[in-house]
Write a protein that holds these residues in place. Structure first.
Motif, PDB file in Angstrom:
ATOM      1  N   UNK A  35       0.798  -1.092   0.413  1.00 31.72           N
ATOM      2  CA  UNK A  35      -0.035  -0.067  -0.199  1.00 31.72           C
ATOM      3  C   UNK A  35       0.838   1.241  -0.039  1.00 31.72           C
ATOM      4  N   UNK A  36       1.995   1.774   0.705  1.00 32.17           N
ATOM      5  CA  UNK A  36       3.187   2.075   0.874  1.00 32.17           C
ATOM      6  C   UNK A  36       2.755   3.317  -0.803  1.00 32.17           C
ATOM      7  N   UNK A  37       3.487   1.904  -1.644  1.00 39.34           N
ATOM      8  CA  UNK A  37       3.956   2.440  -3.230  1.00 39.34           C
ATOM      9  C   UNK A  37       2.607   3.449  -3.995  1.00 39.34           C
ATOM     10  N   UNK A  38       1.164   2.732  -3.327  1.00 37.45           N
ATOM     11  CA  UNK A  38       0.458   3.748  -3.927  1.00 37.45           C
ATOM     12  C   UNK A  38       0.153   5.360  -3.087  1.00 37.45           C
ATOM     13  N   UNK A  39       1.166   5.692  -2.534  1.00 40.67           N
ATOM     14  CA  UNK A  39       1.547   6.946  -2.001  1.00 40.67           C
ATOM     15  C   UNK A  39       2.513   7.506  -2.341  1.00 40.67           C
ATOM     16  N   UNK A  40       3.318   6.785  -3.813  1.00 43.68           N
ATOM     17  CA  UNK A  40       4.544   7.752  -4.550  1.00 43.68           C
ATOM     18  C   UNK A  40       4.726   7.643  -5.611  1.00 43.68           C
ATOM     19  N   UNK A  41       3.943   8.954  -5.887  1.00 47.64           N
ATOM     20  CA  UNK A  41       4.580   9.954  -7.201  1.00 47.64           C
ATOM     21  C   UNK A  41       5.386   9.681  -8.143  1.00 47.64           C
ATOM     22  N   UNK A  42       4.923   8.179  -8.701  1.00 49.56           N
ATOM     23  CA  UNK A  42       5.598   7.544  -9.705  1.00 49.56           C
ATOM     24  C   UNK A  42       6.020   8.326 -10.817  1.00 49.56           C
ATOM     25  N   UNK A  43       7.907   7.648 -11.113  1.00 47.59           N
ATOM     26  CA  UNK A  43       8.030   8.512 -12.177  1.00 47.59           C
ATOM     27  C   UNK A  43       8.072   7.147 -13.321  1.00 47.59           C
ATOM     28  N   UNK A  44       8.993   6.250 -13.041  1.00 48.90           N
ATOM     29  CA  UNK A  44       9.364   4.982 -13.524  1.00 48.90           C
ATOM     30  C   UNK A  44       9.021   3.370 -12.880  1.00 48.90           C
ATOM     31  N   UNK A  45       7.812   2.877 -13.547  1.00 48.26           N
ATOM     32  CA  UNK A  45       7.715   1.503 -12.656  1.00 48.26           C
ATOM     33  C   UNK A  45       8.286   0.569 -13.656  1.00 48.26           C
ATOM     34  N   UNK A  46       9.917  -0.309 -12.528  1.00 51.98           N
ATOM     35  CA  UNK A  46      10.244  -1.401 -14.038  1.00 51.98           C
ATOM     36  C   UNK A  46      10.046  -2.676 -13.178  1.00 51.98           C
TER      37      UNK A  46
END
Ligand code: HPA
Length: 273
Positions: A35-46
């Motif tokens: 769930x923490x990942x959802x709080x990240x303003x994602x620039x790249x997902x690899x």
């Protein structure tokens, strides 16, 4: 160049080709803590499968992707899904991603996991700051020739979890009015959970929670010069006199519930690291 260093370089180069961001903080999401990942303003997902030499995530509740982006203004790399020795990987393979985030520029590592509560005061869903650990895993991620360019042959374990970071986590938990337990994590290989006699022994050893991860990552972080902060979410109660059968789906559901509170704490702590 030694083999491990070459592999780290190849993995870091592949990530840099996708995203030029330098992460300051790296985070490993444990079971149910995605769930923490959802709080990240994602620039790249690899996806891990697209990074050379990364193993593939097979554990339930673990995704397999590296996120680069910002969390509360901090530049972060999130290792969303981790590797365990019970999946069949060596401890050096399990900890390879830690070396890669270090090569990308991370200076601090935040580890999270789901764990069984040995301390009778702990309740389901509690978060615990890991203040120290006991390693009962067979093997060690540093076994084999040492590359002095990566780290020392004999890293000390004087302060496995950085004191300044522990103080910061306590301060933020208090400011948020959150109950944050504190104690010793013991690592066991799994994948089976423990017997009553084993829980009794682990408690006797001085451990407060038990889990199947985190310690190898902390050792490699020490080796490569990353400061570490780590947390457990209590997902089952390991009281040998009142033990109940556990159900992995229940453990994951409790990790998700407790993980929400821990995730809120991390969103306060990470920008200050
Ligand atoms: N034992 C080991 N690992 C665990 C447990 C446990 O009781 N709960 C969650 N991870």
């Amino acid at each position: 160049m030694p083999d491990l260093a070459k592999k780290i370089d190849a993995a870091a180069a592949a990530v840099r080709e996708r995203c030029g961001r330098t992460p300051r903080v790296a985070v490993v999401t444990g079971t149910g803590l995605g769930g923490l990942a959802e709080a990240v303003a994602v620039e790249a997902e690899i996806p891990y499968l697209e990074i050379p030499h990364f193993p593939a995530s097979t554990a339930p509740g673990h995704r397999g992707r590296l996120l680069l982006g910002e969390l509360g203004g901090a530049s972060v790399a999130v290792l969303d899904g981790r590797f365990h020795s019970y999946e069949g990987y060596t401890l050096a393979e399990c900890t390879f991603p830690i070396r890669v985030v270090r090569a990308l520029g991370a200076e601090t590592l935040v580890l999270t996991n789901a764990a069984g509560g040995l301390n009778p005061a702990f309740e389901l869903g509690d978060s615990m700051l890991i203040e120290d650990h006991i390693d009962l895993l067979p093997g060690n991620p540093l076994t084999g020739p040492n590359d002095d360019a990566l780290g020392p042959r004999f890293p000390d374990m004087f302060e496995p979890y950085d004191r300044g970071l522990l103080a910061l986590a306590r301060e933020e938990a208090a400011a948020a009015g959150m109950t944050l337990r504190e104690g010793v994590f013991v690592a066991v290989p799994g994948p089976n959970l423990e017997t009553r006699a084993e829980y009794r022994m682990l408690r006797g050893f001085g451990a407060d929670v038990v889990g199947m991860s985190t310690v190898p990552e902390c050792i490699v972080a020490k080796h490569c010069g990353l400061k570490t902060l780590a947390f457990s979410v209590v997902t089952d109660l390991c009281d040998p006199d009142r033990l109940e059968p556990v159900d992995i789906a229940k453990i994951i559901a409790t990790a998700e519930r407790g993980g929400a509170a821990l995730s809120a704490l991390l969103q306060r702590v990470i920008p200050r690291l």
